[in-house]
Design a protein around this motif. Structure first.
Motif, PDB file in Angstrom:
ATOM      1  N   GLU A 207       0.824  -1.208   0.000  1.00 55.24           N
ATOM      2  CA  GLU A 207       0.000   0.000   0.000  1.00 55.24           C
ATOM      3  C   GLU A 207       0.861   1.263   0.000  1.00 55.24           C
ATOM      4  OE1 GLU A 207      -2.391  -0.582   3.424  1.00 55.24           O
ATOM      5  OE2 GLU A 207      -3.512  -2.265   2.554  1.00 55.24           O
ATOM      6  N   ALA A 208       2.025   1.212   0.642  1.00 54.17           N
ATOM      7  CA  ALA A 208       2.901   2.382   0.670  1.00 54.17           C
ATOM      8  C   ALA A 208       3.417   2.728  -0.718  1.00 54.17           C
ATOM      9  CB  ALA A 208       4.074   2.139   1.621  1.00 54.17           C
ATOM     10  N   HIS A 209       3.552   1.730  -1.578  1.00 55.63           N
ATOM     11  CA  HIS A 209       4.095   1.959  -2.907  1.00 55.63           C
ATOM     12  C   HIS A 209       3.029   2.041  -3.987  1.00 55.63           C
ATOM     13  CE1 HIS A 209       8.167   1.651  -1.455  1.00 55.63           C
ATOM     14  NE2 HIS A 209       7.810   0.580  -0.769  1.00 55.63           N
ATOM     15  N   ALA A 210       1.777   1.926  -3.579  1.00 57.89           N
ATOM     16  CA  ALA A 210       0.658   2.086  -4.517  1.00 57.89           C
ATOM     17  C   ALA A 210      -0.513   2.693  -3.761  1.00 57.89           C
ATOM     18  CB  ALA A 210       0.283   0.751  -5.146  1.00 57.89           C
ATOM     19  N   PRO A 211      -0.386   3.957  -3.325  1.00 54.62           N
ATOM     20  CA  PRO A 211      -1.428   4.590  -2.499  1.00 54.62           C
ATOM     21  C   PRO A 211      -2.626   5.044  -3.326  1.00 54.62           C
ATOM     22  CG  PRO A 211       0.330   6.148  -2.916  1.00 54.62           C
ATOM     23  CD  PRO A 211       0.764   4.852  -3.542  1.00 54.62           C
ATOM     24  N   SER A 212      -3.368   4.099  -3.858  1.00 50.46           N
ATOM     25  CA  SER A 212      -4.555   4.408  -4.652  1.00 50.46           C
ATOM     26  C   SER A 212      -5.630   3.408  -4.321  1.00 50.46           C
ATOM     27  CB  SER A 212      -4.236   4.368  -6.152  1.00 50.46           C
ATOM     28  OG  SER A 212      -5.406   4.512  -6.919  1.00 50.46           O
ATOM     29  N   ALA A 213      -6.875   3.895  -4.275  1.00 47.51           N
ATOM     30  CA  ALA A 213      -8.000   3.007  -3.977  1.00 47.51           C
ATOM     31  C   ALA A 213      -8.520   2.307  -5.219  1.00 47.51           C
ATOM     32  CB  ALA A 213      -9.129   3.812  -3.329  1.00 47.51           C
ATOM     33  N   LEU A 214      -8.049   2.709  -6.397  1.00 52.51           N
ATOM     34  CA  LEU A 214      -8.533   2.102  -7.632  1.00 52.51           C
ATOM     35  C   LEU A 214      -7.874   0.742  -7.850  1.00 52.51           C
ATOM     36  CD1 LEU A 214      -8.522   5.182 -10.026  1.00 52.51           C
ATOM     37  CD2 LEU A 214     -10.414   4.258  -8.684  1.00 52.51           C
ATOM     38  N   PRO A 215      -8.627  -0.237  -8.321  1.00 51.29           N
ATOM     39  CA  PRO A 215      -8.040  -1.569  -8.549  1.00 51.29           C
ATOM     40  C   PRO A 215      -6.991  -1.526  -9.645  1.00 51.29           C
ATOM     41  CG  PRO A 215     -10.254  -1.441  -9.478  1.00 51.29           C
ATOM     42  CD  PRO A 215     -10.059  -0.183  -8.685  1.00 51.29           C
ATOM     43  N   ALA A 216      -5.925  -2.285  -9.444  1.00 50.68           N
ATOM     44  CA  ALA A 216      -4.833  -2.365 -10.414  1.00 50.68           C
ATOM     45  C   ALA A 216      -4.183  -3.732 -10.293  1.00 50.68           C
ATOM     46  CB  ALA A 216      -3.814  -1.256 -10.171  1.00 50.68           C
ATOM     47  N   PRO A 217      -3.501  -4.183 -11.328  1.00 48.80           N
ATOM     48  CA  PRO A 217      -2.840  -5.495 -11.253  1.00 48.80           C
ATOM     49  C   PRO A 217      -1.743  -5.520 -10.191  1.00 48.80           C
ATOM     50  CG  PRO A 217      -2.963  -4.687 -13.530  1.00 48.80           C
ATOM     51  CD  PRO A 217      -3.328  -3.541 -12.641  1.00 48.80           C
ATOM     52  N   ALA A 218      -1.481  -6.705  -9.657  1.00 43.13           N
ATOM     53  CA  ALA A 218      -0.343  -6.931  -8.760  1.00 43.13           C
ATOM     54  C   ALA A 218       0.702  -7.716  -9.532  1.00 43.13           C
ATOM     55  CB  ALA A 218      -0.777  -7.702  -7.522  1.00 43.13           C
ATOM     56  N   VAL A 219       1.963  -7.380  -9.329  1.00 50.51           N
ATOM     57  CA  VAL A 219       3.034  -7.999 -10.118  1.00 50.51           C
ATOM     58  C   VAL A 219       4.083  -8.626  -9.197  1.00 50.51           C
ATOM     59  CG1 VAL A 219       2.690  -6.416 -12.039  1.00 50.51           C
ATOM     60  CG2 VAL A 219       4.312  -5.813 -10.231  1.00 50.51           C
ATOM     61  N   ARG A 220       4.887  -9.493  -9.769  1.00 48.06           N
ATOM     62  CA  ARG A 220       5.975 -10.131  -9.031  1.00 48.06           C
ATOM     63  C   ARG A 220       7.304  -9.427  -9.239  1.00 48.06           C
ATOM     64  NH1 ARG A 220       5.490 -15.909 -11.589  1.00 48.06           N
ATOM     65  NH2 ARG A 220       5.227 -14.496 -13.371  1.00 48.06           N
ATOM     66  N   THR A 221       7.483  -8.838 -10.423  1.00 47.62           N
ATOM     67  CA  THR A 221       8.759  -8.210 -10.740  1.00 47.62           C
ATOM     68  C   THR A 221       8.543  -6.797 -11.242  1.00 47.62           C
ATOM     69  OG1 THR A 221       8.838  -8.868 -13.067  1.00 47.62           O
ATOM     70  CG2 THR A 221       9.644 -10.467 -11.447  1.00 47.62           C
TER      71      THR A 221
END
Length: 294
Positions: A207-221
């Motif tokens: 959450e600290a590196h993506a402070p947005s409430a909108l849905p977005a993909p999660a990645v491994r790299t």
């Protein structure tokens, strides 16, 4: 300690593990009779039986169980103190494995070069830490210490020197409406889906590196994230040096004002602190140039 001998304590702990005088003697490289002598001496000092032995079995008395529970961590810590003293007396040598998250650029190499000059007898190895698992390599013993993005709130890890404080940029596709902007304000990020690392990275870290409430993909790299950015699947916050290092024609990096700077820190496991790790922490802290970018 009433003149108690370390060998007696060691013998008791091994016997408590094995519950067999012969096997305990084999582990200690002494005879079965010597195990009995050491145990008897310890029981005499304490004034009570710690072990019950019959022709069929060996077991701890209730006092022996309690004594073992209290003695084991104290003995382990004592052994660790001795090991640390021996290591310090020998100087910094052996092998130090350093993990990094993102990019092992010139600043990280500056810190490593400083360490190598101070401690030429210590071999350094460098390995990349997965973007979506900043703490796993340290926990699993794959590296002795790692350079990771803050925040770090892990009770089993030590957070050492902080460095490489950098302004954040947001990575967007060249087709994004913000691609032509010179700068963005933090409030404008609220309308953007921000790509973040997926598990096992802790939720607070993601959450600290993506402070947005909108849905977005999660990645491994990191490369997965930038590929999704180029495909207009979202945006991604990155520090300025990482943006410069990973520049590509289909992605634009726009500085963002009003968000906390990106900060790196050195972490290591509380049970894995060695003189090598402490020496590298000193080299990082003393580096005149920030030592890494992620």
């Amino acid at each position: 300690m009433g003149g108690v001998e370390i060998r007696e304590l060691e013998c008791f702990l091994v016997l408590a593990d094995e519950l067999h005088f012969g096997r305990a003697g084999a582990r200690l490289y002494v005879s079965q009779g010597r195990v009995s002598q050491l145990l008897a001496a310890l029981e005499q000092r304490i004034g009570a039986r710690l072990v019950e032995r019959t022709s069929r079995r060996v077991r701890l008395t209730p006092l022996g169980e309690r004594f073992r529970a209290e003695l084991s961590p104290a003995y382990a810590e004592l052994a660790a103190v001795v090991d640390r003293a021996k290591e310090a007396a020998r100087g910094v040598e052996g092998r130090l494995r350093i993990g990094f998250q993102g990019t092992a650029d010139a600043r990280l190499m500056e810190a490593i070069t400083t360490f190598r000059k101070r401690h030429p007898a210590c071999v350094t190895e460098i390995a990349e830490v997965p973007f979506a698992d900043p703490f796993g390599a340290v926990r699993q013993g794959e590296v002795d210490a790692a350079i990771v993005l803050l925040p770090v709130a892990e009770p089993d890890l030590v957070l050492g020197p902080l460095f490489s404080r950098q302004q954040q940029t947001v990575a967007v596709s060249v087709r994004h409406p913000f691609a032509g902007r010179e700068r963005l304000a933090a409030a404008e990020l609220g309308g953007m889906p921000l790509i973040a690392a997926g598990p096992p990275a802790p939720a607070y870290w993601r959450e600290a590196h993506a402070p947005s409430a909108l849905p977005a993909p999660a990645v491994r790299t990191l490369q997965e994230g930038l590929t999704l950015v180029a495909a207009d699947q979202g945006a991604m916050l990155l520090c300025r040096p990482t943006a410069a290092y990973h520049g590509r024609e289909d992605v634009v990096f726009v500085p963002v004002d009003g968000v906390p700077d990106s900060v790196l820190g050195m972490v290591w496991h509380r049970d894995g602190e060695t003189e090598r790790v402490r020496a590298f922490a000193r080299a990082v802290a003393a580096a005149t140039v920030p030592a890494a970018a992620a």
